[in-house]
Design a protein around this motif. Sequence first.
Motif, mmCIF file in Angstrom:
data_model
loop_
_atom_site.group_PDB
_atom_site.id
_atom_site.type_symbol
_atom_site.label_atom_id
_atom_site.label_comp_id
_atom_site.label_asym_id
_atom_site.label_seq_id
_atom_site.Cartn_x
_atom_site.Cartn_y
_atom_site.Cartn_z
ATOM 1 N N UNK A 164 60.120 26.758 1.942
ATOM 2 C CA UNK A 164 58.603 26.725 2.518
ATOM 3 C C UNK A 164 58.761 27.520 3.768
ATOM 4 N N UNK A 165 57.538 27.931 4.175
ATOM 5 C CA UNK A 165 57.545 28.653 5.489
ATOM 6 C C UNK A 165 56.359 28.124 6.555
ATOM 7 N N UNK A 166 56.516 28.668 7.633
ATOM 8 C CA UNK A 166 55.543 28.841 8.614
ATOM 9 C C UNK A 166 55.372 30.144 9.249
ATOM 10 N N UNK A 167 54.126 30.456 9.696
ATOM 11 C CA UNK A 167 54.203 31.941 9.942
ATOM 12 C C UNK A 167 54.161 31.887 11.452
ATOM 13 N N UNK A 168 55.073 32.606 12.166
ATOM 14 C CA UNK A 168 55.145 32.552 13.666
ATOM 15 C C UNK A 168 54.401 33.784 14.371
ATOM 16 N N UNK A 169 53.835 33.941 15.166
ATOM 17 C CA UNK A 169 53.492 34.943 15.908
ATOM 18 C C UNK A 169 53.683 34.644 17.473
ATOM 19 N N UNK A 170 54.305 35.880 18.285
ATOM 20 C CA UNK A 170 54.324 35.773 19.741
ATOM 21 C C UNK A 170 53.956 36.958 20.314
ATOM 22 N N UNK A 171 53.824 36.562 21.649
ATOM 23 C CA UNK A 171 53.561 37.898 22.681
ATOM 24 C C UNK A 171 54.453 37.862 23.692
ATOM 25 N N UNK A 172 55.255 38.967 24.050
ATOM 26 C CA UNK A 172 56.118 39.071 24.945
ATOM 27 C C UNK A 172 55.001 39.666 26.351
ATOM 28 N N UNK A 173 55.004 39.066 27.126
ATOM 29 C CA UNK A 173 54.402 39.447 28.454
ATOM 30 C C UNK A 173 54.924 39.653 29.676
ATOM 31 N N UNK A 174 54.759 40.361 30.682
ATOM 32 C CA UNK A 174 55.234 40.360 31.941
ATOM 33 C C UNK A 174 55.252 39.148 33.031
ATOM 34 N N UNK A 175 56.280 38.705 33.312
ATOM 35 C CA UNK A 175 56.095 37.324 34.173
ATOM 36 C C UNK A 175 55.342 37.678 35.527
ATOM 37 N N UNK A 176 54.367 37.002 35.943
ATOM 38 C CA UNK A 176 53.825 37.285 37.166
ATOM 39 C C UNK A 176 55.052 37.216 38.357
ATOM 40 N N UNK A 177 54.872 38.031 39.548
ATOM 41 C CA UNK A 177 55.708 37.612 40.639
ATOM 42 C C UNK A 177 55.536 36.401 41.018
ATOM 43 N N UNK A 178 54.223 35.890 41.317
ATOM 44 C CA UNK A 178 54.023 34.649 41.853
ATOM 45 C C UNK A 178 53.080 33.848 40.884
ATOM 46 N N UNK A 179 53.711 33.050 39.748
ATOM 47 C CA UNK A 179 53.030 32.360 38.891
ATOM 48 C C UNK A 179 52.591 31.107 39.507
ATOM 49 N N UNK A 184 62.751 35.340 32.215
ATOM 50 C CA UNK A 184 63.117 36.202 33.446
ATOM 51 C C UNK A 184 61.876 36.917 33.670
ATOM 52 N N UNK A 185 61.987 38.086 33.733
ATOM 53 C CA UNK A 185 60.744 39.014 34.240
ATOM 54 C C UNK A 185 59.793 39.081 33.069
ATOM 55 N N UNK A 186 60.005 38.455 31.714
ATOM 56 C CA UNK A 186 59.260 38.485 30.830
ATOM 57 C C UNK A 186 59.152 37.005 30.173
ATOM 58 N N UNK A 187 58.019 36.714 29.496
ATOM 59 C CA UNK A 187 57.605 35.404 28.856
ATOM 60 C C UNK A 187 57.238 35.442 27.539
ATOM 61 N N UNK A 188 57.864 34.785 26.757
ATOM 62 C CA UNK A 188 57.490 34.686 25.289
ATOM 63 C C UNK A 188 56.427 33.645 25.082
ATOM 64 N N UNK A 189 55.133 33.950 24.634
ATOM 65 C CA UNK A 189 54.029 33.023 24.320
ATOM 66 C C UNK A 189 53.597 32.888 22.925
#
Length: 398
Positions: free
Chosen positions: A169-184, A214-219
């Motif tokens: 059995x499966x789930x389907x996963x989706x993500x976006x790699x984005x640039x991490x803001x300098x001052x979140x 680090x400089x990127x974020x997975x969402x």
Amino acid sequence: MYEVFDVAVVGGGPCGAIAAMHLARQGLSVALIDPENRIKPCGGAIPSRLLTDYAIPESLLVSKANAARIIAPSGKTVEMRIGDIGYVGMVDRATFDPYLRARAEAAGARRIRARAESLEYRSDGALQITLSSPSGDRTSRIAARQVVGSDGANSTVRRQMFPAARKPPYVFAYHEIVETPAEPDPALFRPDRCDVIYDGHVSPDFYGWVFPHGRQTSIGCGSAVKGHDLRKATSELRRAAGLNDARVIRREGAPLPLKPMRRWDDGRSILLAGDAAGTVAPSSGEGIYYAMLCGKLSADAISLSLATNKASALKQARRSFMRDHGRVFFILGLMQTIWYRNDRLRERFVSMCADPDVQRLTWQSYLDKKLVRSDPFAHARVFLKDTAQLFANLAGQK
């Protein structure tokens, strides 16, 4: 005529690369087959012990997380600090996987940048593998005495050489790699914390995540519900984390199998491993550690099979995995079945995460990769609280 290897490892992710490295170090001729043209969608979380277990340099970590923030459908949050027992390491599969493949090659494996298109047994018992180049404009063939199918959830090896009913059995996963803001905004996002979101709008049967790299974020998020809009849910997660304006570096999606198959070998010369065998943890979706463990166990089983000329030795890989981790997978699957069904249950589940016993046992089990048996009274307390929460919910539904 074409080259014959002792072992062909189909798929060069963490599982296949580890298998190829260990097999090559034992003096076997090994082909590591991977097109190397795709990055697998992955949150990238690994327990700190993995670095020691598999001699991974700390420089491959893009960040370390020392806490997880659990977010309920109501917006209630619970922060789970790890303390001094370890950390959650974050890797980027765009650099982690190539490192592992290069290490396998350095050990003596032959890297073949191609995709396995078909497999068939020859009259002499060896497996003939037809390969296509990453661009698809050339084909070639090799043969192998044994094959490790570590080519992911949509495994070509499994689809061609195993009955369709064996599909996990499966789930389907989706993500976006984005640039991490300098001052979140620290109230919304912290670079040393993993956010895990349990909300039916984000995922009706799994969860969403915001993991710092680090400089990127997975969402991203996952779901097995057909028609659920994962991209829309991911956009909502970005807004909630204050990352809506962050530049998108790449978007990726893939199925995640959430239950180990009942049999990993074909009784002759093929052994499935990693995602192809369904060894992604239920409830959490964790896969990297278990994939690398499968790679090592598969190499041991293949070596024994070749040395003894007994196909039955291939069963050793699954037997060893389930002996050490089957109970953890069962409990995680039970948790997902019970607590992920609706937002009322998710709300109670997040409330449970505020309990110190739950937090301590959760982190110890995650970092040690085994159920913690040293404190039976803590387990008893957690069981009683868990049961009370469940019965309270059932009473509220009447």
